[in-house]
Design a protein around this motif. Sequence first.
Motif, PDB file in Angstrom:
ATOM      1  N   SER A 197       0.605  -1.335  -0.275  1.00  0.00           N
ATOM      2  CA  SER A 197       0.029  -0.058   0.152  1.00  0.00           C
ATOM      3  C   SER A 197       1.078   1.845  -0.142  1.00  0.00           C
ATOM      4  O   SER A 197       1.736   1.293   0.359  1.00  0.00           O
ATOM      5  N   THR A 198       0.724   2.007  -0.910  1.00  0.00           N
ATOM      6  CA  THR A 198       1.046   3.480  -0.196  1.00  0.00           C
ATOM      7  C   THR A 198      -0.257   4.791  -0.294  1.00  0.00           C
ATOM      8  O   THR A 198      -1.178   4.103   0.078  1.00  0.00           O
ATOM      9  N   ASP A 199       0.424   5.638   0.247  1.00  0.00           N
ATOM     10  CA  ASP A 199      -0.210   7.501   1.054  1.00  0.00           C
ATOM     11  C   ASP A 199      -1.547   7.016  -0.166  1.00  0.00           C
ATOM     12  O   ASP A 199      -2.182   7.952   0.154  1.00  0.00           O
ATOM     13  N   LEU A 200      -1.888   6.707  -1.243  1.00  0.00           N
ATOM     14  CA  LEU A 200      -2.778   7.155  -2.435  1.00  0.00           C
ATOM     15  C   LEU A 200      -3.931   5.267  -2.290  1.00  0.00           C
ATOM     16  O   LEU A 200      -4.525   5.766  -2.694  1.00  0.00           O
ATOM     17  N   GLN A 201      -3.546   4.733  -1.947  1.00  0.00           N
ATOM     18  CA  GLN A 201      -3.660   3.375  -2.086  1.00  0.00           C
ATOM     19  C   GLN A 201      -3.904   2.141  -1.681  1.00  0.00           C
ATOM     20  O   GLN A 201      -2.674   1.993  -1.132  1.00  0.00           O
ATOM     21  N   TYR A 202      -4.710   1.289  -0.829  1.00  0.00           N
ATOM     22  CA  TYR A 202      -4.150   0.243   0.077  1.00  0.00           C
ATOM     23  C   TYR A 202      -4.385  -1.052  -0.949  1.00  0.00           C
ATOM     24  O   TYR A 202      -5.033  -1.338  -2.067  1.00  0.00           O
ATOM     25  N   GLN A 203      -3.072  -1.605  -1.404  1.00  0.00           N
ATOM     26  CA  GLN A 203      -2.527  -2.021  -1.756  1.00  0.00           C
ATOM     27  C   GLN A 203      -2.652  -4.052  -1.183  1.00  0.00           C
ATOM     28  O   GLN A 203      -1.448  -3.681  -1.534  1.00  0.00           O
TER      29      GLN A 203
END
Length: 851
Positions: free
Chosen positions: A439-445
């Motif tokens: 995950s990043t600060d823009l998207q849960y992955q």
Amino acid sequence: MTSLLPQYIEVLKTAVLEKSGFSTITPCDCKAISNLIYNQTKFSISETTLKRIYGFAYSKFKPSLFTINVMAKYCGYQGWDDFCHQQEQTPQTSATNNASWERLKINASKITNFTLQVLRNKAGIPYNLTIKRQHVNHHFDEFLAGDYTATLLAAPAGHGKTIALCHWLEERINLNAQGNSDDVILFFSTSALMSAFLSGRDLNQWLLALLGYSADENITALFDDQQKKGGDFFLVIDDLDEHNYKPEQFKLLLSQLTDIFSLYQSYPWFKLIVTMRSDTWINNRHDVDNGSNKWFKGFIGNANWATNVPLFSVQEIKELSHTINPGAKSGLSADIATDLNHPLYFQFYYKEHKDNFSLSDIDHVCIYELISTFILNKVYLGHYSAEKILLLKGLIERMDFVNQNYDVTKTSVNALIKQYPQAYNELTGVGFIRELNNSTDLQYQTNIEFSNHNFLEYAISKTLLQANNFVFDTHLIKAINTQFEESKHKLPVLKWCLLYAIRTDQQLGFDVLSQTKLSLKEKSDLIIFLGDMLDKQWASANRSESLTQYFKKDCSPALFNYFFGIEFINLNYKKTLHSLLKFGLSNRKRILVYTMLASSAVMRLDMNDLELYLAKLKAIPAEEYNRFAINPLKCLDTLYAFFKYGEFKKEVFAEITHFYFNPPKEGNYFEDNASNDMIYLLGAYTSLIAQAPLKTLRYINILEKNYKKINLQKIDSYTYFLGVVMGNCYFRLGQIQKTEELYAAFNTVYKRNNDSFTNYMKNMFYALRLKTNLLLKKYAHIIEDTTSHMQVAGENRLSKLFMLAIIINNKDIEEVYPQFHKQCLYEHGKLLRETNVTTILALKSTPAYNT
């Protein structure tokens, strides 16, 4: 009532061992201790409970008060409270007097030695037979040489992290014993950390308590003083993996461990070492690393894979095998080594063959059987097996095979995981699947993937079979062709399906293999696998009656022709051809098999093998050879006489001449199949030793008119090898343009898809490149091209011999590269001596044979 303080429990465990007369403990000792406790106290503590207490079996819970009380009574106390009271009455020194380095070393070494003993006993291969991992040792050397506080050993499950760590720690302990270092080493496995949670204490306080100190004592001052003398404190934790804990427990543990790291990272004497699975690091690196330059990671290759413990090298496999059985042969082909380089699979192989361990019995089916054993024990047996199967099926069904996307987003299967939570935890726990949070600060992955390609391919094959009602047929092959057209998983999935088919008596369906869309290299691999599989089934004591009857019959034409091709020639192919002889073959098919075996012997210049197969061919009635347009026995007998004695038999050349003036008009002589490909190619290669290239080209022209056209735009195996013969003829005739055009066509195909070429085909390609450049007098890369040819040629000594002969008879090369020419002359002479072929070949100014 006194709480179950971890330091007192450790003291009590040691007291029980001393009372029982043991200095160290193994799993089998637990039964003896259980009997001793009962005989003295008349209270029973089971062998299994003792194994949990001493770390030989995993336990999520602390020992019961009853168990601790009985252990204390066994040691002569009234119970646990009395034992703790006695420990408290033992004189305790102050921080200034008692916090000595030696005392710290002694307390830590007790725990470390116990942990080492437990882990050594848990090793899948007896620990004294395991080996040190040089890469891991180099990793720790770099860690200690740099300005780092912490490091980790990270790899997927089964890479041998724990055993490698134990070997390294033993070396550090030996340095202490020899007086070459003065370190404190505190080592324990993750199961011991459970005590920290169950005691409700802070991890730092718990560690100090294990060492016999309180949080009030000035340990850091002691370390600062000792560090000036060269001593370090190593805190080593094995198996720090999230699957061992509940999520909230692991987060708390990681937080406290990070606090310890932060507390001591400014002290050069503190060194933290942990082992964990790659997915644990990936999922939690943002909490642990947090951009710190005090963590030494040393990941191999792509840092996103988070792996720094490699698989076994070929040398390590040989070293380990020699350690296990010094008397066993260590011969191991590169492809087999690639299969066995996973420490977990090597461990499985050892367990099945420990009574007579040898690598000489390993074949291409072995790795699949080892994986099957693992899956049987970890997936099919035990708790939640049905749920595990349904969960795996659900994961596979959500993959996109066509676009080669084999990861599944967790959000897409969250309902499935909630439906089978225990199965999910079990599969992640044994390392069959893993969860990766990117995950990043823009998207849960967060993705779920199989831990290695073997597990993935097995699960895919089972899902495909289930969708096809577990039938091995045309529909299954079509599904594999369609969904895995360009996938590297295609061939392994097909192999798993083949194994299932033969174990369920579906071998009659093997004819559909001719419909599989494989590259020549993949087909070569499959054929060798198929041969090994048939061999194993034939030799099996549990062979079914239907399989017995299968071998008694003649091999079907479709399957028989599938096995044939000069491009497959290598030593493994020799074994595969022998598996065909287990069938009740017709005389024609036996001739074809022995012809291919003899041809392979010619390529290797193995005169003993060639004599053997010629004898087999001569034992077949002579009238059987009338069914061939070109008599294979005469061709092979001519080649044998030429190489062995320098004798030139003319009979076969008269037959070839008759063939191209009067090709057969009736019969199945020109039926397009692999068997006829081999016979006509054998005739072409045999004609070369007559040193009449125009006649050989005339023979090829007749084949084009009556058999198959040569299409250089789309080169199949028959075209490829016939093209090689044409190239040799153009070379001998000095036809530069035609040789160059032919090489250009081959080069285009090779550049487009060289990975699909078998080694024998690559060998032919490099030979053609050398000849083309020699004709064109392009000598700039002649040394590199010759080296490449020799490496690829491998056991094909005939090819090496004639290419060397071409080079040493080239005056330009002798003048331009005298040292290289001298080396080629030496290698050529060495080959002549090794193969014992006639030296007349070395005298030919223009070698007549190209292979």
